[in-house]
Design a protein around this motif. Sequence first.
Motif, mmCIF file in Angstrom:
data_model
loop_
_atom_site.group_PDB
_atom_site.id
_atom_site.type_symbol
_atom_site.label_atom_id
_atom_site.label_comp_id
_atom_site.label_asym_id
_atom_site.label_seq_id
_atom_site.Cartn_x
_atom_site.Cartn_y
_atom_site.Cartn_z
ATOM 1 N N GLN A 62 2.928 8.063 -9.452
ATOM 2 C CA GLN A 62 4.078 7.231 -9.807
ATOM 3 C C GLN A 62 4.481 6.332 -8.640
ATOM 4 O O GLN A 62 4.885 5.182 -8.840
ATOM 5 N N ALA A 63 4.360 6.848 -7.415
ATOM 6 C CA ALA A 63 4.673 6.031 -6.237
ATOM 7 C C ALA A 63 3.736 4.836 -6.160
ATOM 8 O O ALA A 63 4.157 3.711 -5.846
ATOM 9 N N LEU B 291 9.293 7.605 -0.877
ATOM 10 C CA LEU B 291 9.656 8.102 -2.203
ATOM 11 C C LEU B 291 9.361 9.596 -2.358
ATOM 12 O O LEU B 291 9.381 10.126 -3.473
ATOM 13 N N GLY B 292 9.084 10.255 -1.242
ATOM 14 C CA GLY B 292 8.808 11.686 -1.284
ATOM 15 C C GLY B 292 9.966 12.474 -1.871
ATOM 16 O O GLY B 292 11.135 12.233 -1.547
ATOM 17 N N GLY B 293 9.646 13.404 -2.752
ATOM 18 C CA GLY B 293 10.670 14.227 -3.387
ATOM 19 C C GLY B 293 11.295 13.609 -4.611
ATOM 20 O O GLY B 293 11.995 14.290 -5.362
ATOM 21 N N PHE C 7 0.854 -1.185 0.000
ATOM 22 C CA PHE C 7 0.000 0.000 0.000
ATOM 23 C C PHE C 7 0.890 1.235 0.000
ATOM 24 O O PHE C 7 2.059 1.193 0.391
ATOM 25 N N THR C 8 0.308 2.336 -0.474
ATOM 26 C CA THR C 8 1.030 3.604 -0.557
ATOM 27 C C THR C 8 0.285 4.655 0.248
ATOM 28 O O THR C 8 -0.911 4.866 0.043
ATOM 29 N N GLU C 9 0.992 5.299 1.176
ATOM 30 C CA GLU C 9 0.426 6.383 1.979
ATOM 31 C C GLU C 9 0.895 7.707 1.390
ATOM 32 O O GLU C 9 2.082 8.024 1.435
ATOM 33 N N LEU D 76 6.298 15.269 -0.334
ATOM 34 C CA LEU D 76 7.575 14.948 0.289
ATOM 35 C C LEU D 76 7.464 13.775 1.258
ATOM 36 O O LEU D 76 8.441 13.427 1.920
ATOM 37 N N ASP D 77 6.277 13.197 1.346
ATOM 38 C CA ASP D 77 6.065 12.075 2.270
ATOM 39 C C ASP D 77 5.172 11.047 1.583
ATOM 40 O O ASP D 77 3.963 11.030 1.768
ATOM 41 N N LEU D 78 5.791 10.204 0.742
ATOM 42 C CA LEU D 78 5.093 9.160 0.001
ATOM 43 C C LEU D 78 5.630 7.822 0.471
ATOM 44 O O LEU D 78 6.665 7.348 -0.010
#
Length: 327
Positions: free
Chosen positions: A181-182, A173-175, A143-145, A150-152
């Motif tokens: 895409q994340a 992956l933030g930034g 899952f992706t939050e 900047l906070d992925l």
Amino acid sequence: MVFPLTDFFVLPVVNGLLPHPDGGSIRGLFMDPYTSALLNLVGEQGEIFLAPYSYDTGRLFPVGVVASVDEIWSEDIYLGDKTTRASGLFGSVTGLGRGKAAGFSLQRGFLLANNVVPLDLPALRSAEFPIIEGAGWLVQGGFTEMRSTLDLRVSIYGTDLATGVPVEIRGNLGGLVEPEQAHTLEHSIIRSLQQNGICTQKTLTVSMKRETDELKQSVEMAYRYQRPEFFGVTSSGSCGNPLSNLAQFHLVGELVEKLKEGASLFESLEVARRKTLSKLSGELELSTQKGLRSLQGLKKGMFHDDTVLGKDLLRRVLGRFPFSPWD
């Protein structure tokens, strides 16, 4: 790490289950004639090369696990109807180390991995060659939050094959990438780990292309055959997203309403499917035009992105994750 041989008979792995290379053990039931004959040929205390089979490429992946065959035994099992009994061949293997085959050939009707050399994946992992290890655990989902650009936070979870204990890896992956895409990278990493037992920049590139293609195909199939339950379903699993979630919500609601009116289950389901597709197109502002609807369904409906990401960016993405769930 030194292997006892350089050529090994190959056991293709189609379910992504590889033992931990450092002494991890797994056992399984083998009903197909090839595997049964191979295990009997190699025998207990023999060595084999466990090579993942990738459905995306249609070929064996050359990076696998060299394993020793600990035990082979036959045991009666009951088939699907629970009344038919058959004899099944069981086997247990222990990982001896990661290896890479220079190629594959046939010998006596069996696949042979040629010139297998040891691979020290933890030592290979670097900024230039980031890796996520897929051996030793069963990757089940993720899952992706999306808290901010900047906070992925991407989490991928599964089960330790040796202990049955839940494990996971996480990367922020933030930034680096956009939220869509994340989400796509989450699915693609899972796909690569399940099919190849490893995730590298190259396998991730292939997985992203196939995953987004299949997601777009799921939109086309849903509209063409009036099956909203197809939204977000790919060979790597079902995607949780606004389009898929809304489809399930409306489908159940419309089905219940039609059944209350006294219609048959078949008629109720067909009407519910048509009404669901109509509602989704309106609520999410999706085009019904072929081609355009698949792209809008992917990006607006399922929150994915099919942009081709560069090699350097994908390496940086993989570098945000630990090497394995045990790091």
